[in-house]
Design a protein around this motif. Structure first.
Motif, mmCIF file in Angstrom:
data_model
loop_
_atom_site.group_PDB
_atom_site.id
_atom_site.type_symbol
_atom_site.label_atom_id
_atom_site.label_comp_id
_atom_site.label_asym_id
_atom_site.label_seq_id
_atom_site.Cartn_x
_atom_site.Cartn_y
_atom_site.Cartn_z
ATOM 1 N N GLU A 168 0.854 -1.199 0.000
ATOM 2 C CA GLU A 168 0.000 0.000 0.000
ATOM 3 C C GLU A 168 0.882 1.238 0.000
ATOM 4 O OE1 GLU A 168 -3.302 0.874 -0.102
ATOM 5 O OE2 GLU A 168 -3.722 -1.219 -0.559
ATOM 6 N N SER A 169 0.349 2.314 -0.565
ATOM 7 C CA SER A 169 1.067 3.586 -0.565
ATOM 8 C C SER A 169 0.061 4.728 -0.561
ATOM 9 C CB SER A 169 1.965 3.688 -1.801
ATOM 10 O OG SER A 169 1.174 3.823 -2.977
ATOM 11 N N GLY A 170 0.538 5.913 -0.252
ATOM 12 C CA GLY A 170 -0.304 7.095 -0.297
ATOM 13 C C GLY A 170 -0.832 7.362 -1.698
ATOM 14 N N TRP A 171 0.005 7.078 -2.706
ATOM 15 C CA TRP A 171 -0.419 7.262 -4.102
ATOM 16 C C TRP A 171 -1.619 6.368 -4.408
ATOM 17 C CZ3 TRP A 171 -0.252 10.576 -7.866
ATOM 18 C CH2 TRP A 171 -0.504 10.183 -9.175
ATOM 19 N N MET A 172 -1.592 5.144 -3.912
ATOM 20 C CA MET A 172 -2.698 4.216 -4.164
ATOM 21 C C MET A 172 -3.993 4.728 -3.523
ATOM 22 S SD MET A 172 -0.569 0.680 -3.753
ATOM 23 C CE MET A 172 -1.973 -0.397 -3.895
ATOM 24 N N LEU A 185 13.560 -0.286 -13.814
ATOM 25 C CA LEU A 185 12.252 -0.592 -14.407
ATOM 26 C C LEU A 185 11.684 -1.894 -13.862
ATOM 27 C CD1 LEU A 185 12.605 0.514 -18.130
ATOM 28 C CD2 LEU A 185 11.163 1.520 -16.350
ATOM 29 N N ARG A 186 12.527 -2.884 -13.686
ATOM 30 C CA ARG A 186 12.039 -4.138 -13.100
ATOM 31 C C ARG A 186 11.487 -3.877 -11.703
ATOM 32 N NH1 ARG A 186 15.081 -7.855 -11.798
ATOM 33 N NH2 ARG A 186 17.081 -6.803 -11.758
ATOM 34 N N PHE A 187 12.174 -3.049 -10.930
ATOM 35 C CA PHE A 187 11.722 -2.640 -9.604
ATOM 36 C C PHE A 187 10.407 -1.869 -9.685
ATOM 37 C CE2 PHE A 187 11.838 1.196 -6.824
ATOM 38 C CZ PHE A 187 11.558 0.589 -5.608
ATOM 39 N N GLU A 188 10.343 -0.902 -10.573
ATOM 40 C CA GLU A 188 9.138 -0.084 -10.714
ATOM 41 C C GLU A 188 7.932 -0.945 -11.108
ATOM 42 O OE1 GLU A 188 8.471 4.296 -12.374
ATOM 43 O OE2 GLU A 188 8.994 2.890 -13.976
ATOM 44 N N PHE A 189 8.140 -1.869 -12.013
ATOM 45 C CA PHE A 189 7.055 -2.775 -12.413
ATOM 46 C C PHE A 189 6.569 -3.589 -11.217
ATOM 47 C CE2 PHE A 189 7.864 -3.466 -17.258
ATOM 48 C CZ PHE A 189 7.852 -2.101 -17.472
ATOM 49 N N GLU A 190 7.508 -4.136 -10.442
ATOM 50 C CA GLU A 190 7.178 -5.010 -9.316
ATOM 51 C C GLU A 190 6.542 -4.249 -8.152
ATOM 52 O OE1 GLU A 190 7.189 -8.202 -6.464
ATOM 53 O OE2 GLU A 190 7.516 -8.307 -8.630
ATOM 54 N N HIS A 211 0.750 -2.885 -8.525
ATOM 55 C CA HIS A 211 -0.158 -2.493 -7.448
ATOM 56 C C HIS A 211 -1.004 -1.280 -7.847
ATOM 57 C CE1 HIS A 211 1.555 -5.348 -4.665
ATOM 58 N NE2 HIS A 211 2.741 -4.991 -5.110
ATOM 59 N N HIS A 212 -0.414 -0.346 -8.561
ATOM 60 C CA HIS A 212 -1.132 0.868 -8.930
ATOM 61 C C HIS A 212 -2.299 0.580 -9.866
ATOM 62 C CE1 HIS A 212 2.523 3.610 -7.853
ATOM 63 N NE2 HIS A 212 2.022 2.963 -6.822
ATOM 64 N N ILE A 213 -2.154 -0.402 -10.742
ATOM 65 C CA ILE A 213 -3.284 -0.711 -11.630
ATOM 66 C C ILE A 213 -4.471 -1.240 -10.829
ATOM 67 C CG2 ILE A 213 -1.912 -1.041 -13.717
ATOM 68 C CD1 ILE A 213 -2.324 -4.078 -13.289
ATOM 69 N N PRO A 218 -1.515 -2.370 -22.667
ATOM 70 C CA PRO A 218 -1.725 -2.338 -21.215
ATOM 71 C C PRO A 218 -0.592 -3.061 -20.486
ATOM 72 C CG PRO A 218 -3.751 -2.938 -22.341
ATOM 73 C CD PRO A 218 -2.655 -2.951 -23.371
ATOM 74 N N PHE A 219 -0.244 -2.545 -19.307
ATOM 75 C CA PHE A 219 0.856 -3.100 -18.522
ATOM 76 C C PHE A 219 0.744 -4.614 -18.321
ATOM 77 C CE2 PHE A 219 2.356 -4.291 -14.218
ATOM 78 C CZ PHE A 219 3.716 -4.170 -14.443
ATOM 79 N N LEU A 220 -0.422 -5.094 -17.914
ATOM 80 C CA LEU A 220 -0.559 -6.539 -17.654
ATOM 81 C C LEU A 220 -0.365 -7.356 -18.920
ATOM 82 C CD1 LEU A 220 -3.454 -6.699 -15.038
ATOM 83 C CD2 LEU A 220 -0.979 -6.941 -14.661
ATOM 84 N N GLU A 221 -0.776 -6.834 -20.043
ATOM 85 C CA GLU A 221 -0.522 -7.531 -21.313
ATOM 86 C C GLU A 221 0.981 -7.560 -21.593
ATOM 87 O OE1 GLU A 221 -1.281 -6.661 -26.024
ATOM 88 O OE2 GLU A 221 -2.951 -6.204 -24.633
ATOM 89 N N TYR A 222 1.646 -6.462 -21.337
ATOM 90 C CA TYR A 222 3.082 -6.393 -21.595
ATOM 91 C C TYR A 222 3.863 -7.411 -20.755
ATOM 92 C CZ TYR A 222 7.795 -4.645 -22.253
ATOM 93 O OH TYR A 222 9.147 -4.552 -22.543
ATOM 94 N N ILE A 223 3.505 -7.538 -19.482
ATOM 95 C CA ILE A 223 4.264 -8.458 -18.628
ATOM 96 C C ILE A 223 3.743 -9.897 -18.728
ATOM 97 C CG2 ILE A 223 5.002 -6.666 -17.034
ATOM 98 C CD1 ILE A 223 2.913 -7.799 -15.040
#
Length: 170
Positions: free
Chosen positions: A51-55, A82-87, A92-94, A163-168
């Protein structure tokens, strides 16, 4: 006009319907992320209940009928950041309502060559995000001109991305 602190927050607080971001860098050097990034590189993964404030803000804006989205231009192999940012963030943000898309330009021409990072609010206010080569943010600058080119950059980015989930592959 440079934006920081309350003036920067006001961009989000005053949006009527949409905030949208173009990210073009393979790394963003954020001091507040250093420890978390180091743990990720040591093999630790984000907890499923991250969880984060952004979420929380994403959920609130979504409840108000507002949308937040972004497209990140990438090339493979993905940088450690980028691997970190994705994980840690994107997956989580989506779930919190952010529309995240990926434009992979590894094996194709970049349709947004030389376009810098920016945020756009309600397709009328553009904030240029200025970074050093290492991904350290220098400043945020309110763009005073016609937003039409940025609206077109958004159109291109969205139409050329997936979309992100399609990409990964999820």
């Amino acid at each position: 006009m440079l934006l920081a602190g309350d003036a920067w927050e006001q961009c989000f607080d005053s949006m009527r319907s949409e905030a949208w971001r173009l990210e073009t860098l393979p790394v963003y050097t954020m001091p507040q992320e250093a420890e978390k990034l180091a743990r990720f590189l040591a093999g630790e993964h984000a907890p499923d209940d991250y969880e984060s404030g952004w979420m929380a803000e994403l959920r609130q804006w979504s409840a108000e009928g507002k949308t937040v989205g972004r497209v990140h231009l990438v090339t493979r192999p993905l940088s450690d950041y980028l691997r970190f940012e994705f994980e840690y963030y994107y997956r989580h943000h989506i779930l919190a309502g952010e529309g995240i898309r990926i434009l992979d330009v590894t094996d194709r021409e970049n349709p947004l060559e030389n376009v810098q990072d920016f945020w756009m609010f309600d397709r009328s206010k553009v904030v240029l995000m200025n970074y050093r080569e290492d991904g350290t943010q220098i400043s945020r600058e309110l763009f005073g001109g016609d937003p039409a080119p940025y609206i077109e950059f958004q159109r291109i980015a969205v139409s050329e991305s997936v979309p992100f989930l399609e990409y990964i592959g999820s």
